[in-house]
Write a protein that holds these residues in place. Sequence first.
Motif, PDB file in Angstrom:
ATOM      1  N   UNK A 142      60.924  22.499 -56.912  1.00  0.00           N
ATOM      2  CA  UNK A 142      61.810  23.437 -56.225  1.00  0.00           C
ATOM      3  C   UNK A 142      61.121  24.753 -55.894  1.00  0.00           C
ATOM      4  N   UNK A 143      61.791  25.555 -55.103  1.00  0.00           N
ATOM      5  CA  UNK A 143      61.275  26.856 -54.693  1.00  0.00           C
ATOM      6  C   UNK A 143      61.029  27.752 -55.912  1.00  0.00           C
ATOM      7  N   UNK A 144      61.947  27.756 -56.869  1.00  0.00           N
ATOM      8  CA  UNK A 144      61.803  28.601 -58.047  1.00  0.00           C
ATOM      9  C   UNK A 144      60.562  28.225 -58.856  1.00  0.00           C
ATOM     10  N   UNK A 145      60.319  26.956 -59.027  1.00  0.00           N
ATOM     11  CA  UNK A 145      59.147  26.508 -59.778  1.00  0.00           C
ATOM     12  C   UNK A 145      57.860  26.903 -59.051  1.00  0.00           C
ATOM     13  N   UNK A 146      57.849  26.718 -57.720  1.00  0.00           N
ATOM     14  CA  UNK A 146      56.682  27.097 -56.921  1.00  0.00           C
ATOM     15  C   UNK A 146      56.454  28.603 -57.009  1.00  0.00           C
ATOM     16  N   UNK A 147      57.522  29.393 -56.905  1.00  0.00           N
ATOM     17  CA  UNK A 147      57.427  30.836 -56.960  1.00  0.00           C
ATOM     18  C   UNK A 147      56.924  31.308 -58.328  1.00  0.00           C
ATOM     19  N   UNK A 148      57.439  30.727 -59.400  1.00  0.00           N
ATOM     20  CA  UNK A 148      56.947  31.049 -60.749  1.00  0.00           C
ATOM     21  C   UNK A 148      55.457  30.803 -60.856  1.00  0.00           C
ATOM     22  N   UNK A 149      55.012  29.673 -60.331  1.00  0.00           N
ATOM     23  CA  UNK A 149      53.602  29.306 -60.378  1.00  0.00           C
ATOM     24  C   UNK A 149      52.748  30.318 -59.612  1.00  0.00           C
ATOM     25  N   UNK A 159      48.975  34.940 -59.382  1.00  0.00           N
ATOM     26  CA  UNK A 159      48.658  36.276 -58.885  1.00  0.00           C
ATOM     27  C   UNK A 159      48.385  37.239 -60.047  1.00  0.00           C
ATOM     28  N   UNK A 160      49.160  37.122 -61.110  1.00  0.00           N
ATOM     29  CA  UNK A 160      48.965  37.992 -62.269  1.00  0.00           C
ATOM     30  C   UNK A 160      47.650  37.694 -62.999  1.00  0.00           C
ATOM     31  N   UNK A 161      47.116  36.489 -62.822  1.00  0.00           N
ATOM     32  CA  UNK A 161      45.855  36.107 -63.466  1.00  0.00           C
ATOM     33  C   UNK A 161      44.625  36.518 -62.656  1.00  0.00           C
ATOM     34  N   UNK A 162      44.816  37.001 -61.438  1.00  0.00           N
ATOM     35  CA  UNK A 162      43.692  37.348 -60.553  1.00  0.00           C
ATOM     36  C   UNK A 162      42.689  38.340 -61.152  1.00  0.00           C
ATOM     37  N   UNK A 163      43.101  39.302 -61.976  1.00  0.00           N
ATOM     38  CA  UNK A 163      42.086  40.187 -62.559  1.00  0.00           C
ATOM     39  C   UNK A 163      41.083  39.466 -63.468  1.00  0.00           C
TER      40      UNK A 163
END
Length: 188
Positions: free
Chosen positions: A67-74, A79-83
Amino acid sequence: IGERSLSSAVIRGFSEANGETLICIDADLSHPPEAIPTILECLDEADVDFVLGSRYALGGSTDEQWGLLRWLNSKIAIALAKPFTSVKDPMSGFFAIPKTVYEKAAPLNPVGYKIALELIVKCNCCMIREIPIHFAQRRFGESKLSLTERLNYMRHLNRLLRNQFCHWRSDLLRRLIGMFRKKRGPDA
């Protein structure tokens, strides 16, 4: 054997394993076991120290029922792991690492179930290969993605950031001391 989280269980298993290669794969069959030979081949390439089965590498995919929510969570978690890493799918639970690389890790203390990111950072993995996989709808079990796990992930990122900051801070201090000594002379 007393382990309370997926990450701590993986660490325990990896620490007790006798083989030269360590592999993690979800038991719910959302990861394709038939990709294991490809992962092992990639790990045999020169200088490769980590291989991920990736939903987001070119050719990778997720189940249509995602679902959209699962994709968005992922996507937000990535994005938060990019650093910490530039890989496309650091949230993957399907990966392999040589035991020798694992044994050189800084102290491991993951929070929650996202162990791949912890290992990439704490094992100082630089040459990471991602192979495309199809991430299927789980056949067994239930999702671990609760509000608690989302908060655990934020705590985990905070720990990793503090770990990285300590390395940057000590490196900066070393450089400043070196510059000071050069400026004042070796006998200062």
